[in-house]
Design a protein around this motif. Sequence first.
Motif, PDB file in Angstrom:
ATOM      1  N   VAL A 252       0.836  -1.205   0.000  1.00 55.14           N
ATOM      2  CA  VAL A 252       0.000   0.000   0.000  1.00 55.14           C
ATOM      3  C   VAL A 252       0.867   1.249   0.000  1.00 55.14           C
ATOM      4  O   VAL A 252       0.614   2.229  -0.724  1.00 55.14           O
ATOM      5  N   ALA A 253       1.933   1.248   0.820  1.00 56.88           N
ATOM      6  CA  ALA A 253       2.802   2.416   0.907  1.00 56.88           C
ATOM      7  C   ALA A 253       3.533   2.674  -0.404  1.00 56.88           C
ATOM      8  O   ALA A 253       3.759   3.826  -0.802  1.00 56.88           O
ATOM      9  N   LEU A 254       3.898   1.599  -1.117  1.00 55.14           N
ATOM     10  CA  LEU A 254       4.627   1.756  -2.371  1.00 55.14           C
ATOM     11  C   LEU A 254       3.764   2.325  -3.500  1.00 55.14           C
ATOM     12  O   LEU A 254       4.288   2.812  -4.500  1.00 55.14           O
ATOM     13  N   GLN A 255       2.465   2.222  -3.339  1.00 51.97           N
ATOM     14  CA  GLN A 255       1.596   2.777  -4.372  1.00 51.97           C
ATOM     15  C   GLN A 255       1.693   4.307  -4.421  1.00 51.97           C
ATOM     16  O   GLN A 255       1.373   4.928  -5.434  1.00 51.97           O
ATOM     17  N   GLY A 256       2.106   4.905  -3.310  1.00 49.51           N
ATOM     18  CA  GLY A 256       2.349   6.340  -3.277  1.00 49.51           C
ATOM     19  C   GLY A 256       1.119   7.197  -3.337  1.00 49.51           C
ATOM     20  O   GLY A 256       1.208   8.394  -3.648  1.00 49.51           O
ATOM     21  N   THR A 257      -0.045   6.674  -3.058  1.00 50.21           N
ATOM     22  CA  THR A 257      -1.275   7.462  -3.131  1.00 50.21           C
ATOM     23  C   THR A 257      -1.725   7.956  -1.774  1.00 50.21           C
ATOM     24  O   THR A 257      -2.667   8.741  -1.674  1.00 50.21           O
ATOM     25  N   GLY A 258      -1.072   7.524  -0.707  1.00 47.13           N
ATOM     26  CA  GLY A 258      -1.500   7.905   0.632  1.00 47.13           C
ATOM     27  C   GLY A 258      -0.870   9.209   1.085  1.00 47.13           C
ATOM     28  O   GLY A 258       0.096   9.716   0.491  1.00 47.13           O
ATOM     29  N   SER A 259      -1.402   9.767   2.158  1.00 42.58           N
ATOM     30  CA  SER A 259      -0.871  10.995   2.733  1.00 42.58           C
ATOM     31  C   SER A 259       0.324  10.665   3.611  1.00 42.58           C
ATOM     32  O   SER A 259       0.644   9.501   3.875  1.00 42.58           O
ATOM     33  N   ARG A 260       0.970  11.708   4.104  1.00 41.40           N
ATOM     34  CA  ARG A 260       2.131  11.512   4.969  1.00 41.40           C
ATOM     35  C   ARG A 260       1.719  10.809   6.271  1.00 41.40           C
ATOM     36  O   ARG A 260       2.456   9.978   6.800  1.00 41.40           O
ATOM     37  N   GLU A 261       0.506  11.141   6.753  1.00 44.47           N
ATOM     38  CA  GLU A 261       0.026  10.511   7.974  1.00 44.47           C
ATOM     39  C   GLU A 261      -0.185   9.011   7.771  1.00 44.47           C
ATOM     40  O   GLU A 261       0.151   8.187   8.635  1.00 44.47           O
ATOM     41  N   ASN A 262      -0.712   8.662   6.589  1.00 49.73           N
ATOM     42  CA  ASN A 262      -0.911   7.242   6.280  1.00 49.73           C
ATOM     43  C   ASN A 262       0.425   6.514   6.175  1.00 49.73           C
ATOM     44  O   ASN A 262       0.554   5.352   6.568  1.00 49.73           O
ATOM     45  N   ASP A 263       1.415   7.201   5.621  1.00 45.79           N
ATOM     46  CA  ASP A 263       2.732   6.583   5.518  1.00 45.79           C
ATOM     47  C   ASP A 263       3.320   6.330   6.906  1.00 45.79           C
ATOM     48  O   ASP A 263       3.967   5.294   7.145  1.00 45.79           O
ATOM     49  N   ARG A 264       3.100   7.271   7.829  1.00 46.27           N
ATOM     50  CA  ARG A 264       3.590   7.081   9.183  1.00 46.27           C
ATOM     51  C   ARG A 264       2.891   5.896   9.846  1.00 46.27           C
ATOM     52  O   ARG A 264       3.525   5.107  10.567  1.00 46.27           O
ATOM     53  N   GLU A 265       1.605   5.766   9.619  1.00 48.91           N
ATOM     54  CA  GLU A 265       0.879   4.612  10.168  1.00 48.91           C
ATOM     55  C   GLU A 265       1.391   3.309   9.571  1.00 48.91           C
ATOM     56  O   GLU A 265       1.497   2.292  10.262  1.00 48.91           O
ATOM     57  N   ALA A 266       1.692   3.323   8.264  1.00 55.03           N
ATOM     58  CA  ALA A 266       2.222   2.125   7.617  1.00 55.03           C
ATOM     59  C   ALA A 266       3.573   1.739   8.219  1.00 55.03           C
ATOM     60  O   ALA A 266       3.855   0.560   8.494  1.00 55.03           O
ATOM     61  N   LEU A 267       4.434   2.762   8.438  1.00 56.97           N
ATOM     62  CA  LEU A 267       5.730   2.473   9.040  1.00 56.97           C
ATOM     63  C   LEU A 267       5.574   1.948  10.468  1.00 56.97           C
ATOM     64  O   LEU A 267       6.304   1.053  10.907  1.00 56.97           O
ATOM     65  N   ALA A 268       4.607   2.516  11.218  1.00 56.33           N
ATOM     66  CA  ALA A 268       4.368   2.028  12.578  1.00 56.33           C
ATOM     67  C   ALA A 268       3.914   0.575  12.580  1.00 56.33           C
ATOM     68  O   ALA A 268       4.314  -0.228  13.424  1.00 56.33           O
ATOM     69  N   THR A 269       3.036   0.251  11.628  1.00 53.66           N
ATOM     70  CA  THR A 269       2.578  -1.140  11.520  1.00 53.66           C
ATOM     71  C   THR A 269       3.734  -2.069  11.167  1.00 53.66           C
ATOM     72  O   THR A 269       3.857  -3.174  11.715  1.00 53.66           O
ATOM     73  N   CYS A 270       4.591  -1.604  10.257  1.00 55.65           N
ATOM     74  CA  CYS A 270       5.755  -2.420   9.893  1.00 55.65           C
ATOM     75  C   CYS A 270       6.680  -2.612  11.085  1.00 55.65           C
ATOM     76  O   CYS A 270       7.204  -3.711  11.316  1.00 55.65           O
ATOM     77  N   LEU A 271       6.875  -1.537  11.839  1.00 57.65           N
ATOM     78  CA  LEU A 271       7.738  -1.631  13.007  1.00 57.65           C
ATOM     79  C   LEU A 271       7.161  -2.584  14.048  1.00 57.65           C
ATOM     80  O   LEU A 271       7.886  -3.385  14.659  1.00 57.65           O
ATOM     81  N   GLU A 272       5.863  -2.511  14.247  1.00 53.73           N
ATOM     82  CA  GLU A 272       5.217  -3.426  15.198  1.00 53.73           C
ATOM     83  C   GLU A 272       5.354  -4.882  14.749  1.00 53.73           C
ATOM     84  O   GLU A 272       5.645  -5.775  15.557  1.00 53.73           O
TER      85      GLU A 272
END
Length: 450
Positions: A252-272
């Motif tokens: 989802v993050a690689l699609q590049g259609t999300g906002s910066r906030e969504n990217d931060r959530e994606a990174l948090a999920t990856c970190l978890e």
Amino acid sequence: MSSKTARSRWSMVAWMALWYAVSASTLLLIATTTLYRSIAGGLDAEGDGYLGYSIEYLEKHPPQGGQSSHDMNDWPYEDVRILDEAGKVVFSTPHASAHLPPTLVTGWPGVDYRVTNGRWFRALSRRVGGQTYQVCYDRTRELEVLRHYRRNMWFVLVPSLVASAAVGVLIARRGLRPLVVITATARRIGPSRLDDRIAMEGLPSELDDLARTFNAMLGRLQDSFARLERFSADIAHELRTPVHALRNVSEVALQGTGSRENDREALATCLESAGRLSRLIERLLFLAKADDPRGMLAREDVDVIRELKVVREFYEPAATEAGVQLTVEATAGIRFDLERALFQRALGNLITNALAHTPPGGQVKVSARETSASLVVAVADSGSGVSPAHLPHLFDRFYRVDAARTPGQGVGLGLAIVRSIAELHGGCATAESEPGVGTVVTLTFSHRRR
């Protein structure tokens, strides 16, 4: 059955048959030889007695003037020769020179010899009253009987050897038949047939213990294999969940259609998810290290009360947030050789597990006492408890009372790690529980061997 196995089995049969045949033939040879020597010795003794009686007869009825005073048919001997003190012949029977050897040792037992006509004689020489009496008798018939006995003895021994070998083969094959059955059963056993067992019916007592031990080993292997299958399935499931999360969020993050906030959530999920993977791998590595018998503990003299208080202070905020009272009860002055980090880890796992299963208003109590041989630490909670069906498996890896895998729930390695830590210290872990009342997990740590 492979040709090598068949050759090995037949080689064993052949050796057993050979040993049986050799043993039986040896015993038979010893028996027949002993009997032969007994018969031959008896005949020799009887012949010497016969000749000795002849000498006594001659002494009582001496010949007169070179002639016997009695008819020769009345004499118990065949031929006789009487010598005076100077060794001069004073009397002899007509065939004495032909049947008696020229020299005989006086006082020796009777001797056997063969004369010119092929017949066998036995002679005896005795000195009585200043005269030497030499007597003999024909024992050709006796020796012929002994010769026939020796020949018949070989006629018995040779067939007996063949019969013993044949009987030995039958006995060996019959004796090895249970081993063949055991071998066939062992050959059939594989990953899909671990439930096969050696039939105990009809086994000789010598193989009964072997079969029972082998069946017990198969039971342990079957149980271990089943645990390994469950362990592999659980690992796959636990790894698949965070890996899928990483993959989905990354896509989802690689699609590049999300906002910066969504990217931060994606990174948090990856970190978890990465943290969850890291914790799982770390626990698995710890269990693998604990299973290594070469692993050594860095034990030190530990103030147990102080360590219990440190652990309580660490988990006090979590207990307060859960509405659970966390207390420590122990006798002051307890010191024990432990690896501090592992001891804290075991207590932490037990307290975490107890807090997770204790409702608000409940209590978790940690206690410690020292015996002459060990340190006993118990963690008791007033939670929901565990049914008796689950108790034997509480310390199994990836085992969870609730079969459903819900987010945030442990992976079922905490209690397995606790048991491994206790066993590394030469002790054990046990659990007692009553549904609706609570659970008590007890750790026993043994003294270090000096």
